[in-house]
Design a protein around this motif. Structure first.
Motif, PDB file in Angstrom:
ATOM      1  N   ILE A 688       0.831  -1.204   0.000  1.00 60.21           N
ATOM      2  CA  ILE A 688       0.000   0.000   0.000  1.00 60.21           C
ATOM      3  C   ILE A 688       0.868   1.257   0.000  1.00 60.21           C
ATOM      4  N   ALA A 689       1.979   1.222   0.721  1.00 57.62           N
ATOM      5  CA  ALA A 689       2.886   2.377   0.724  1.00 57.62           C
ATOM      6  C   ALA A 689       3.423   2.642  -0.681  1.00 57.62           C
ATOM      7  N   LYS A 690       3.709   1.563  -1.414  1.00 54.50           N
ATOM      8  CA  LYS A 690       4.208   1.733  -2.783  1.00 54.50           C
ATOM      9  C   LYS A 690       3.114   2.273  -3.695  1.00 54.50           C
ATOM     10  N   LEU A 691       1.902   1.752  -3.561  1.00 53.67           N
ATOM     11  CA  LEU A 691       0.800   2.245  -4.379  1.00 53.67           C
ATOM     12  C   LEU A 691       0.560   3.733  -4.130  1.00 53.67           C
ATOM     13  N   LYS A 692       0.654   4.129  -2.854  1.00 52.21           N
ATOM     14  CA  LYS A 692       0.425   5.535  -2.511  1.00 52.21           C
ATOM     15  C   LYS A 692       1.508   6.430  -3.091  1.00 52.21           C
ATOM     16  N   SER A 693       2.780   6.055  -2.877  1.00 52.84           N
ATOM     17  CA  SER A 693       3.876   6.916  -3.321  1.00 52.84           C
ATOM     18  C   SER A 693       4.031   6.904  -4.842  1.00 52.84           C
ATOM     19  N   THR A 694       3.825   5.733  -5.461  1.00 45.38           N
ATOM     20  CA  THR A 694       4.080   5.593  -6.895  1.00 45.38           C
ATOM     21  C   THR A 694       2.916   6.084  -7.738  1.00 45.38           C
ATOM     22  N   TYR A 695       1.699   5.930  -7.222  1.00 44.54           N
ATOM     23  CA  TYR A 695       0.537   6.229  -8.064  1.00 44.54           C
ATOM     24  C   TYR A 695      -0.356   7.348  -7.505  1.00 44.54           C
ATOM     25  N   THR A 696      -1.002   7.130  -6.371  1.00 42.38           N
ATOM     26  CA  THR A 696      -1.989   8.133  -5.934  1.00 42.38           C
ATOM     27  C   THR A 696      -1.355   9.477  -5.605  1.00 42.38           C
ATOM     28  N   ASP A 697      -0.118   9.471  -5.078  1.00 42.17           N
ATOM     29  CA  ASP A 697       0.560  10.733  -4.790  1.00 42.17           C
ATOM     30  C   ASP A 697       1.274  11.296  -6.021  1.00 42.17           C
ATOM     31  N   ALA A 698       1.827  10.403  -6.850  1.00 43.11           N
ATOM     32  CA  ALA A 698       2.689  10.850  -7.948  1.00 43.11           C
ATOM     33  C   ALA A 698       1.925  11.166  -9.232  1.00 43.11           C
ATOM     34  N   LEU A 699       0.875  10.424  -9.530  1.00 46.29           N
ATOM     35  CA  LEU A 699       0.194  10.597 -10.816  1.00 46.29           C
ATOM     36  C   LEU A 699      -0.293  12.019 -11.080  1.00 46.29           C
ATOM     37  N   PRO A 700      -0.855  12.716 -10.092  1.00 44.34           N
ATOM     38  CA  PRO A 700      -1.295  14.098 -10.370  1.00 44.34           C
ATOM     39  C   PRO A 700      -0.169  14.990 -10.890  1.00 44.34           C
ATOM     40  N   GLY A 701       1.049  14.713 -10.467  1.00 40.82           N
ATOM     41  CA  GLY A 701       2.181  15.510 -10.935  1.00 40.82           C
ATOM     42  C   GLY A 701       2.519  15.271 -12.395  1.00 40.82           C
ATOM     43  N   TYR A 702       1.995  14.173 -12.971  1.00 41.56           N
ATOM     44  CA  TYR A 702       2.250  13.869 -14.379  1.00 41.56           C
ATOM     45  C   TYR A 702       1.163  14.418 -15.296  1.00 41.56           C
ATOM     46  N   ILE A 703       0.141  15.029 -14.753  1.00 35.63           N
ATOM     47  CA  ILE A 703      -0.938  15.551 -15.597  1.00 35.63           C
ATOM     48  C   ILE A 703      -0.426  16.766 -16.362  1.00 35.63           C
TER      49      ILE A 703
END
Length: 987
Positions: A688-703
């Motif tokens: 879950i820590a990886k999912l949070k850091s890699t996707y839910t936290d990081a993806l908005p920065g790639y928009i």
């Protein structure tokens, strides 16, 4: 215009004279220009029977046939000649010993084609002219002037700027590639002066291709301005002291003699003594037997049929050569494939021809290139539009250029165009700054402060970058393609040396340009850090000093050109031309389109999901600390190891080389399988820590701020097997077997009024295995659309499929997929939670029930040990050069990879073929769907809701038949497709 129907006296090959008179039309074809255009227009082609290079011959014949059959609105000729350069020095070398001295050597695979092309002209029953001591241009000039004097019209079939001095009323040029007539107005447009003044302008600007010196610092526009003002070169030189611009005046005075010499060099001889009189070039209809006989000798297939039909000539039975087949299917097109022959030998069949293998050609080129200095300081900075136009014209003349886009930041979808670089020959390159700026005290040194206006530069670059007849050599072409598209340029007609390397050396080399430069050219390239700095002192490329930018960008194109020269012949030598031409090069625009399209992400949903993950992480941390009996840094492997193995004394602990306890996933999974709670909680926390850091936290920065969508980047040359990888962000590793992973997929959504479609291959690797290993039971099961895992369990354990225990099916499924990856008894035991002996029994039973699989595995290992590589069903090579190592652990790893690579690689090739075919299929069906993502065996589309069903049917049809016609699989490919408002709903 057509010659084929003319019943001219003397047809059939008999030479005859017909005096040129008023009303006649004389055609003079620049044979050398035809040859080099034909050579560079298409990838290499060899004769199937002996691998003799014939690509230029084929292209030349096709171009000449097109001219004879149809040249638009042009009048038919009464006289026609193809004129060639004689391969010796001319009178110009006596005037200036360095004339044409710096031209690159003729490509070695082209040399044996010269006599064949002359044979081709004779087979067409057309006058074939060359004369010792004179260039083709002089022969053409003399013929043209004689015909003009006699009152005839003249068409010079060429786009060579040197011949434009001949244009006048009654003499025109014709560019066959553009189907365009060049008249006085066309010459004026190119040179800024009428044809009668072209020589004067050329004397000033010189010619880098022919090494005509000219006057330094004077380009086409400046030269035209001066000639229009002073009338001619000599008057200009005599009155040079009147020029106001200091540098221009000084150069004209200092280099006056050089300009006069250039005048003599560029002036065509219009009164040379002709060995073949113009009257002897009267048009003659081709002799069908002679022409088709030549076509059969060359083993041309499609062209032979076309010529025979055009001549109304019936070919004898068996006269049409058959195309070589591979994998049970014929090649699609002889110009785009390499024929399988005797290992790539080039057999010289004409006196004076030079042969050798393509591999030798590559070695010879590498040796020749090593003698050409790679001096960055010699690269040119271009700040004048006329000079850029000059270079692009030279590129058209030679048929290729190495090219590179430079952006202010290394993101193709966001960066601003800062400059472009190009190279036409090894050792020479030019950089065109377009958006460099001085800020924060930086000085843009090394060039004039002026830069070409961006719009002007794009106007000059767009025609040639979109022209398939000029080959663009671009390392990592996908990046440039995406960047240029944002400026309205569709890059077309390209070769990518990085992908050539990948087709040749996957698994045994790295494919980035600087890596290839080191391994193939023994050259160390400038690094980005050296040019742009590091840390706080780093700058974007638009703030790099122009002289340094010129060295850096120029080197990129110089290297690309050299790599292309070495790698291109190796494709044929090592039998991977088809891989490059059908799997590598055509996927580039597909991926560029996908990356540019991007996918919409729900920022609000991600934020909400990130909060939920944060709460779950906090809950797990409390439970972990309670179970451990103390607080510790859960992310620290060292502290975790001490808790698990020192404090709690759990079994199975292993120490690393540093002496610390290992706490990798396999150790934790083994402990969790043994019933220990803390290791399982750690695994859950990590996930879950990886999912949070890699996707839910990081993806908005790639928009992307412009598009509002996420644009991943697909790496083409990152795996040994041909599978694509996704990065920035990686969209291929989102877990699908966990609730949390599936929740992340819900954040990928369709635009309003649209849906996402997921089209996924079902068990494609097992199907490929059934095909490659020829397993009757598996083949039949797939043909009958059975539950393959239940069928396997039934075969192995002797239980009926009906009412099968789910646990039994699960075991069979684990074995089915495990076998593909060469799973060991230890690995299977861990996966199923059973004793190792029982797992070994399962594997042995599996091989007993499906003996062909064991045979396949041993065959792949033996093949790899013998050759160093294995191949997919489409010919892709996966190299494992260290498979014969004496280290048993490493050897086992390589052997498992050798077993898996043909299966995984074939599956990857199949989906590549599907992606390449998809756009045309959707367009033909009138569906406006966009392909957004590729995730291993899955393709994701976005389409209007009303077109969803039709899109799914097309996607399933294209994907299920992707291997055809090259390979007919023994098992059907099954594709599942669903539509939904988000990715998870469509999955």
């Amino acid at each position: 215009m057509t010659l084929i129907d003319n019943e001219t006296p003397g047809a059939g090959g008999t030479a005859h004279a017909k005096p040129v008179a008023k009303g006649d039309h004389v055609y003079l074809v620049d044979g050398s220009g035809y040859i080099f255009r034909a050579y560079h227009a298409l990838p290499p082609l060899t004769r199937p029977s002996d691998s003799l290079p014939i690509g230029a011959v084929h292209g030349f014949c096709g171009m000449l046939w097109k001219l004879l059959r149809d040249a638009g609105e042009l009048q038919p000729p009464t006289h026609l000649a193809v004129v060639f350069d004689y391969s010796e020095k001319t009178f110009r070398n006596e005037l200036y010993k360095d004339y044409k001295a710096h031209r690159p050597d003729t490509p070695e695979d082209l040399i044996p084609q010269f006599p064949l092309i002359r044979d081709a002209v004779k087979a067409f029953n057309v006058a074939c002219i060359e004369q010792k001591g004179y260039e083709a241009d002089d022969i053409i000039a003399t013929y043209a002037c004689q015909a003009h004097t006699a009152g005839a019209d003249v068409t010079i079939v060429s786009s060579d700027k040197d011949l434009m001095q001949l244009v006048r009323p009654g003499i025109q040029m014709y560019d066959t590639m553009k189907n365009k007539v060049i008249d006085e107005e066309g010459v004026m447009e190119k040179f800024g002066v009428p044809p009668s003044k072209v020589i004067e302008v050329q004397s000033l600007i010189g010619d880098t291709t022919d090494n005509v010196p000219g006057v330094p610092g004077i380009g086409v526009k400046t030269a035209a301005l001066l000639i229009n003002e002073f009338g001619d070169l000599e008057t200009l030189l005599q009155r040079a002291d009147e020029i106001k611009q200091n540098k221009r005046r000084e150069n004209l005075i200092a280099f006056a003699d050089q300009a006069r010499l250039s005048h003599k060099l560029v002036t065509l001889d219009t009164d040379m003594p002709l060995e073949v009189p113009l009257d002897m070039t009267a048009v003659r209809t081709p002799d069908p037997d002679a022409l088709t006989s030549f076509m059969r000798e060359m083993e041309f297939t499609t062209l032979l049929k076309r010529v025979a039909e055009g001549l109304g000539h019936e070919l004898p039975e068996g006269a049409v050569p058959t195309k070589p087949a591979r994998g049970g299917a014929a090649y699609d097109h002889p110009l785009r494939k390499k024929a399988e022959g005797d290992g790539g030998m080039v057999a010289p069949t004409r006196a004076g021809g030079e042969g050798g293998t393509p591999a030798q050609l590559a070695m010879n080129r590498a040796e020749a290139l090593s003698a050409i200095p790679l001096d960055r300081t010699q690269y040119e900075t271009v700040t004048d539009a006329a000079r850029l136009e000059e270079l692009l014209t030279a590129a058209r003349d030679c048929g290729h250029l190495a090219f590179r886009v430079k952006l202010d930041e290394q993101i193709a979808m966001q960066g601003t165009l800062t400059g472009v670089a190009l190279s036409l020959e090894p050792g020479k390159a030019a950089y065109v700054p377009l958006g460099h700026r001085a800020e924060d005290g930086l000085e843009l040194s090394g060039a004039a402060p002026d830069q070409i206006d961006l719009r002007t530069a794009i106007g000059l670059l767009k025609p040639i970058l979109e022209d398939d007849s000029v080959l663009k050599i671009v390392s990592n072409a996908k990046f440039d393609m995406i960047a240029l598209r944002r400026y309205g340029i569709e890059l077309s007609g390209y070769d990518d040396p990085c992908l050539m390397s990948y087709a040749l050396d996957a698994g045994r080399a790295k494919h980035l340009p600087h890596e290839l430069a080191g391994s193939l050219l023994t050259h160390t390239c400038l690094t980005q850090k050296e040019v742009m700095g590091t840390g706080k002192s780093a700058v974007n490329f638009d703030k790099v000093a122009i002289d340094k930018a010129t060295e850096y960008a120029g080197e990129e194109t110089d290297i690309a050109l050299r790599l292309w020269m070495v790698l291109r012949p190796r494709l044929a030598a090592e039998h991977v031309t088809t891989v490059y031409e059908t799997l590598e090069r055509p996927i580039v625009p597909v991926l560029a389109e996908m990356e540019a399209a991007g996918v919409k992400v729900d920022r609000g949903f991600l934020g909400s999901l990130s909060g939920k993950f944060g709460q779950e992480i906090a809950r797990l941390e409390e439970e972990i600390e309670a179970s451990a009996g103390e607080k510790f840094n859960i992310a620290s492997p060292k502290q975790l190891g001490e808790i698990l193995f020192d404090k709690m004394s759990l079994p199975g602990g292993k120490k690393t080389k540093t002496g610390a306890w290992s706490t990798d996933a396999s150790i934790l999974e083994e402990l969790a399988a043994g019933g220990h709670e803390l290791p399982q909680m750690i695994l859950d926390w990590r996930q879950i820590a990886k999912l949070k850091s890699t996707y839910t936290d990081a993806l908005p920065g790639y928009i992307n701020g412009e598009t509002g969508r996420v644009h991943t980047s697909y790496a083409l040359a990152a795996t040994t097997t041909g599978r694509l990888s996704s990065q920035d962000p990686n969209l291929q590793n989102i877990p699908v077997r966990t609730e949390e992973g599936r929740a992340i997929r819900k954040a990928f959504i369709a635009e309003p009024g649209k849906v996402l479609i997921s089209a996924d291959y079902s068990q494609i690797e097992l199907r490929v295995l059934a095909h490659m290993a020829e397993i009757p039971a598996l083949t039949q099961a797939f043909a009958d659309d059975l539950d393959i895992h239940a069928m396997t369990a039934s075969e192995m354990f002797g239980v009926p499929i009906e009412g099968m225990d789910p646990n039994t099916r699960r075991k069979a499924k684990a074995i089915n997929f495990g076998i593909i990856y060469g799973i060991s008894a230890f690995g299977l035991a861990n996966q199923l939670g059973i004793p190792r002996g029982e797992a070994a029994d399962y594997i042995n039973t599996y091989f007993e029930r499906f003996p062909g699989i064991k045979d396949y595995m041993e065959e792949m290992k033996a093949e790899c040990r013998r050759t160093g590589y294995v191949t997919t069903i489409f010919g892709r090579k996966a190299h494992y050069p260290e498979i014969n190592t004496k280290n048993p652990s490493l050897r086992g790893n390589f052997e498992r990879a050798a077993i898996n690579a043909p299966i995984q690689g074939s599956a990857a090739d199949i989906i590549r073929r599907a992606m390449i075919k998809m756009a045309a299929a959707l367009e033909e069906a009138g569906v406006h769907a966009r392909m957004l993502m590729q995730v291993h065996d899955e393709l994701v589309f976005e389409v209007d809701e009303a077109e969803a069903e039709k899109t799914m049917e097309i996607a399933k049809q294209v994907m299920s038949r992707a291997a055809e016609p090259l390979v007919q699989l023994k098992v059907p490919l099954k594709v599942d497709a669903r539509a939904g408002a988000n990715w998870e709903a469509a999955h």
